[in-house]
Design a protein around this motif. Sequence first.
Motif, PDB file in Angstrom:
ATOM      1  N   ILE A  12       0.798  -1.127   0.014  1.00  0.00           N
ATOM      2  CA  ILE A  12      -0.118   0.081   0.009  1.00  0.00           C
ATOM      3  C   ILE A  12       1.035   1.189  -0.094  1.00  0.00           C
ATOM      4  O   ILE A  12       1.771   1.468   0.866  1.00  0.00           O
ATOM      5  N   TRP A  22      -7.904   0.593   2.043  1.00  0.00           N
ATOM      6  CA  TRP A  22      -7.384  -0.588   1.429  1.00  0.00           C
ATOM      7  C   TRP A  22      -6.534  -1.509   2.012  1.00  0.00           C
ATOM      8  O   TRP A  22      -6.592  -2.751   2.019  1.00  0.00           O
ATOM      9  N   TYR A  26      -7.156  -5.527   2.562  1.00  0.00           N
ATOM     10  CA  TYR A  26      -6.512  -6.585   1.890  1.00  0.00           C
ATOM     11  C   TYR A  26      -6.019  -7.381   3.471  1.00  0.00           C
ATOM     12  O   TYR A  26      -5.927  -8.711   3.344  1.00  0.00           O
ATOM     13  N   GLN A  88      -0.835  -1.257  -4.953  1.00  0.00           N
ATOM     14  CA  GLN A  88      -1.917  -0.297  -4.649  1.00  0.00           C
ATOM     15  C   GLN A  88      -1.407   0.995  -4.339  1.00  0.00           C
ATOM     16  O   GLN A  88      -1.374   1.139  -3.161  1.00  0.00           O
ATOM     17  N   ASN A  90      -1.896   5.047  -3.649  1.00  0.00           N
ATOM     18  CA  ASN A  90      -2.770   5.892  -3.316  1.00  0.00           C
ATOM     19  C   ASN A  90      -2.271   7.201  -3.017  1.00  0.00           C
ATOM     20  O   ASN A  90      -2.601   7.770  -1.969  1.00  0.00           O
ATOM     21  N   ALA A 116      -1.255  -0.956  -9.471  1.00  0.00           N
ATOM     22  CA  ALA A 116      -2.454  -0.375  -9.496  1.00  0.00           C
ATOM     23  C   ALA A 116      -2.585   0.932  -8.908  1.00  0.00           C
ATOM     24  O   ALA A 116      -1.899   1.125  -7.907  1.00  0.00           O
ATOM     25  N   SER A 117      -3.287   1.783  -9.512  1.00  0.00           N
ATOM     26  CA  SER A 117      -3.582   3.184  -8.797  1.00  0.00           C
ATOM     27  C   SER A 117      -4.972   3.339  -8.478  1.00  0.00           C
ATOM     28  O   SER A 117      -5.824   3.124  -9.221  1.00  0.00           O
ATOM     29  N   SER A 118      -5.220   3.825  -7.483  1.00  0.00           N
ATOM     30  CA  SER A 118      -6.417   4.188  -6.952  1.00  0.00           C
ATOM     31  C   SER A 118      -7.177   5.594  -7.496  1.00  0.00           C
ATOM     32  O   SER A 118      -7.959   6.021  -7.237  1.00  0.00           O
ATOM     33  N   TYR A 172      -9.106  -8.441  -8.334  1.00  0.00           N
ATOM     34  CA  TYR A 172     -10.196  -7.839  -7.281  1.00  0.00           C
ATOM     35  C   TYR A 172     -11.338  -8.773  -7.258  1.00  0.00           C
ATOM     36  O   TYR A 172     -11.965  -8.587  -6.125  1.00  0.00           O
TER      37      TYR A 172
END
Length: 318
Positions: A12, A22, A26, A88, A90, A116-118, A172
Amino acid sequence: MAFNKPVKRVAIVGTGVIGASWATHYLARGFDVVATDPAPGAEERLRKYVDDAWATATAIGVAPGASRDRLTFTTDLKEAVSKADFVQENGPERPDFKIKLFADMDAAAAPDTIIASSSSGLTMSVIQSGCKRPERCVIGHPFNPPHIIPLVEVVGGKQTAPEVVEQAMKFYASIGKKAIRLNKELPGHVANRLQAALYREVAYLIEQDVLNVADADDAVSWGPGLRWGVMGPSLQWHVGGGAGGIRHFMEHLMDPLAGMMKALGNPAITPELKKTVTDGVLAEAGDRSVEKLAREENDVLAGLIALRSGGKPSARKS
């Protein structure tokens, strides 16, 4: 390169409200989580958030072996990302910041790790532009708070590999999220645009003194909002069409609805309108703090999710 390796540890990056939520999700789904954020006091705030959210998150879905003790924290971005099987991100919603952050994560992460981007507003085509391996970068935008709301919007950028989008969708879904695939990039993605479209009309009705703030909120939350918590608007029209379903609706009711669409307003967002809405919201909230309102909302949402899942929250199999 394949991007379907088993995910056991999630990084994260950025532990504000979205990142902390998030992390909670997780952890509840049985992953090891390594979090990183350079802000002073970030670890303390993160652990408090996880502790406060844990009961709600685990009521929605918990995996065998899930534990808050599986959370570690470091201020070293490279250390966090290099150990992760999935990242992930953020961070702040600034193009220059995201481009550099993704370039740094791309340099540190294993070549087969998806990043991955939030991001709620920036497109992946912009974010991945400084990466040497842009093909493994993808948007995985949650609806807030991620440890409660299932929705995740998945969309790649111009350089994202199709198999990365596909793998992100599968990942996801495997952790209890409702992932939707966007076929093209748009600023704000989809869900936030739908929110903006509705609120534009809410603001217009308040501006025109059709009704006050509290009644506008009631018109949504005690009317169509209740239905939308069960099924989406297009499927609702199928139900609304009666025995003829969506065909009847399109033949007899869509044209009047289209006429109404033409009459929708476009408010001027003036200081006066902002004050009217602010005063109305504070009056509606009364003595309930933001924290109390959030707890009330989260409790109801958790109950609704349980109802929609048949009272059987899903959990990742270890």
